[in-house]
Design an enzyme around this catalytic site. Structure first.
Site: not given
Ligand code: NI
Length: 157
Positions: A46, A51, A88-89, A130-131, A134
Protein backbone atom coordinates in the site's frame (compact mmCIF):
# COMPACT_ATOMS: atom_id res chain seq x y z
CA UNK A 1 6.00 7.95 -15.21
CA UNK A 2 8.56 7.95 -12.47
CA UNK A 3 9.56 6.43 -9.20
CA UNK A 4 9.28 8.98 -6.42
CA UNK A 5 11.17 9.15 -3.13
CA UNK A 6 9.30 7.75 -0.14
CA UNK A 7 9.25 10.11 2.82
CA UNK A 8 10.21 8.61 6.15
CA UNK A 9 9.03 8.89 9.74
CA UNK A 10 10.92 12.06 10.67
CA UNK A 11 9.44 14.04 7.75
CA UNK A 12 6.71 16.34 9.15
CA UNK A 13 4.65 16.01 5.95
CA UNK A 14 3.57 12.55 7.13
CA UNK A 15 1.72 14.19 10.03
CA UNK A 16 -0.35 16.49 7.82
CA UNK A 17 -3.95 15.96 6.74
CA UNK A 18 -4.37 15.37 2.99
CA UNK A 19 -6.86 17.35 0.92
CA UNK A 20 -9.77 15.96 -1.04
CA UNK A 21 -9.26 15.39 -4.78
CA UNK A 22 -11.62 17.61 -6.76
CA UNK A 23 -10.22 17.38 -10.27
CA UNK A 24 -9.95 14.09 -12.11
CA UNK A 25 -7.46 15.35 -14.64
CA UNK A 26 -4.04 14.62 -16.15
CA UNK A 27 -2.29 15.75 -12.98
CA UNK A 28 -4.16 13.13 -10.99
CA UNK A 29 -3.43 10.46 -13.60
CA UNK A 30 0.29 11.31 -13.46
CA UNK A 31 0.24 11.06 -9.66
CA UNK A 32 -1.54 7.68 -9.83
CA UNK A 33 0.92 6.35 -12.41
CA UNK A 34 3.93 7.52 -10.40
CA UNK A 35 2.46 6.00 -7.24
CA UNK A 36 1.96 2.72 -9.10
CA UNK A 37 5.63 2.66 -10.21
CA UNK A 38 6.77 3.60 -6.71
CA UNK A 39 4.62 0.94 -5.05
CA UNK A 40 5.84 -1.79 -7.41
CA UNK A 41 9.48 -0.76 -6.95
CA UNK A 42 9.19 -0.66 -3.17
CA UNK A 43 7.43 -4.06 -3.03
CA UNK A 44 4.91 -2.69 -0.56
CA UNK A 45 1.21 -3.54 -0.45
CA UNK A 46 0.00 0.00 0.00
CA UNK A 47 1.04 3.59 -0.63
CA UNK A 48 -0.60 6.91 0.21
CA UNK A 49 0.17 10.05 -1.81
CA UNK A 50 1.46 11.81 1.32
CA UNK A 51 4.26 9.24 1.47
CA UNK A 52 5.69 10.80 -1.68
CA UNK A 53 5.00 14.27 -0.31
CA UNK A 54 1.69 14.96 -2.08
CA UNK A 55 -1.08 15.97 0.32
CA UNK A 56 -3.99 14.54 -1.65
CA UNK A 57 -6.47 11.88 -0.56
CA UNK A 58 -5.12 9.17 -2.88
CA UNK A 59 -4.15 5.62 -1.90
CA UNK A 60 -2.99 2.57 -3.83
CA UNK A 61 -3.29 -0.94 -2.44
CA UNK A 62 -1.95 -4.14 -3.97
CA UNK A 63 -3.93 -7.27 -3.24
CA UNK A 64 -3.02 -10.54 -5.01
CA UNK A 65 -0.85 -8.61 -7.47
CA UNK A 66 -3.75 -6.37 -8.46
CA UNK A 67 -3.36 -2.66 -7.76
CA UNK A 68 -6.49 -0.75 -6.76
CA UNK A 69 -6.59 3.06 -6.92
CA UNK A 70 -8.61 4.70 -4.14
CA UNK A 71 -9.43 8.39 -4.40
CA UNK A 72 -11.14 10.19 -1.51
CA UNK A 73 -11.57 6.85 0.29
CA UNK A 74 -13.54 6.41 3.48
CA UNK A 75 -14.31 3.45 5.70
CA UNK A 76 -18.08 3.05 5.86
CA UNK A 77 -18.25 -0.17 7.86
CA UNK A 78 -16.05 -1.92 10.42
CA UNK A 79 -16.55 -5.37 11.87
CA UNK A 80 -14.74 -7.33 14.58
CA UNK A 81 -11.14 -6.81 15.60
CA UNK A 82 -7.68 -8.23 15.01
CA UNK A 83 -4.22 -7.77 16.47
CA UNK A 84 -1.52 -8.45 13.88
CA UNK A 85 1.88 -7.10 12.85
CA UNK A 86 2.07 -4.15 10.51
CA UNK A 87 4.90 -2.30 8.82
CA UNK A 88 5.16 0.86 6.74
CA UNK A 89 7.37 1.90 3.83
CA UNK A 90 7.87 5.20 5.68
CA UNK A 91 9.14 3.39 8.80
CA UNK A 92 11.67 0.97 7.33
CA UNK A 93 12.96 -2.11 9.16
CA UNK A 94 10.35 -1.89 11.89
CA UNK A 95 6.98 -3.45 12.67
CA UNK A 96 4.44 -3.52 15.45
CA UNK A 97 1.15 -5.19 16.30
CA UNK A 98 -1.87 -2.97 15.83
CA UNK A 99 -5.47 -3.20 16.89
CA UNK A 100 -7.64 -3.02 13.75
CA UNK A 101 -11.09 -4.15 12.64
CA UNK A 102 -11.24 -7.73 11.31
CA UNK A 103 -13.00 -6.49 8.18
CA UNK A 104 -13.88 -3.15 6.67
CA UNK A 105 -15.92 -1.78 3.82
CA UNK A 106 -14.38 1.14 1.94
CA UNK A 107 -16.04 3.59 -0.39
CA UNK A 108 -13.75 5.40 -2.83
CA UNK A 109 -13.67 7.02 -6.23
CA UNK A 110 -11.71 5.53 -9.11
CA UNK A 111 -9.66 7.60 -11.57
CA UNK A 112 -12.80 8.37 -13.55
CA UNK A 113 -14.47 9.81 -10.49
CA UNK A 114 -16.94 6.94 -10.09
CA UNK A 115 -17.66 5.69 -6.57
CA UNK A 116 -16.86 2.03 -5.87
CA UNK A 117 -17.20 -0.22 -2.83
CA UNK A 118 -14.42 -2.52 -1.61
CA UNK A 119 -14.47 -5.06 1.19
CA UNK A 120 -11.38 -6.38 2.94
CA UNK A 121 -10.72 -8.91 5.69
CA UNK A 122 -7.58 -9.68 7.71
CA UNK A 123 -4.50 -8.35 5.85
CA UNK A 124 -6.65 -6.37 3.41
CA UNK A 125 -8.57 -4.74 6.27
CA UNK A 126 -5.31 -3.82 8.01
CA UNK A 127 -3.97 -2.38 4.79
CA UNK A 128 -7.09 -0.27 4.12
CA UNK A 129 -7.01 1.11 7.67
CA UNK A 130 -3.27 1.77 7.54
CA UNK A 131 -3.37 3.60 4.21
CA UNK A 132 -6.47 5.63 5.04
CA UNK A 133 -4.87 6.66 8.34
CA UNK A 134 -1.98 8.14 6.33
CA UNK A 135 -4.48 10.59 4.78
CA UNK A 136 -5.17 11.99 8.24
CA UNK A 137 -1.52 12.21 9.25
CA UNK A 138 -1.60 9.04 11.32
CA UNK A 139 0.95 6.23 11.34
CA UNK A 140 0.50 2.63 12.49
CA UNK A 141 2.66 3.39 15.52
CA UNK A 142 -0.34 5.43 16.71
CA UNK A 143 -2.60 2.34 16.46
CA UNK A 144 -0.50 -0.18 18.42
CA UNK A 145 -2.49 -2.73 20.39
CA UNK A 146 -2.37 -2.28 24.17
CA UNK A 147 1.01 -3.36 25.56
CA UNK A 148 2.61 -3.66 22.09
CA UNK A 149 5.82 -1.94 21.01
CA UNK A 150 7.50 -1.24 17.70
CA UNK A 151 10.30 -3.73 17.05
CA UNK A 152 13.06 -4.10 14.51
CA UNK A 153 12.63 -6.49 11.62
CA UNK A 154 14.42 -7.37 8.42
CA UNK A 155 11.17 -8.01 6.54
CA UNK A 156 11.25 -4.66 4.79
CA UNK A 157 14.89 -4.72 3.65
NI1 NI B 1 2.38 3.23 5.73
Amino acid sequence: MAIRNIRTEEDPVLRKVSRKVENFDDRLFLLLDDMRDTLIKSQGIGLAAVQIGILRRVVLVKFNDKIIELINPEIIEREGSQVEAEGCLSIPHKAGKTLRPKSVTVRAQNRNGNWCIYKGTDLEARCFCHELDHLDGKLYIDALAPGEKVYFTRDYD
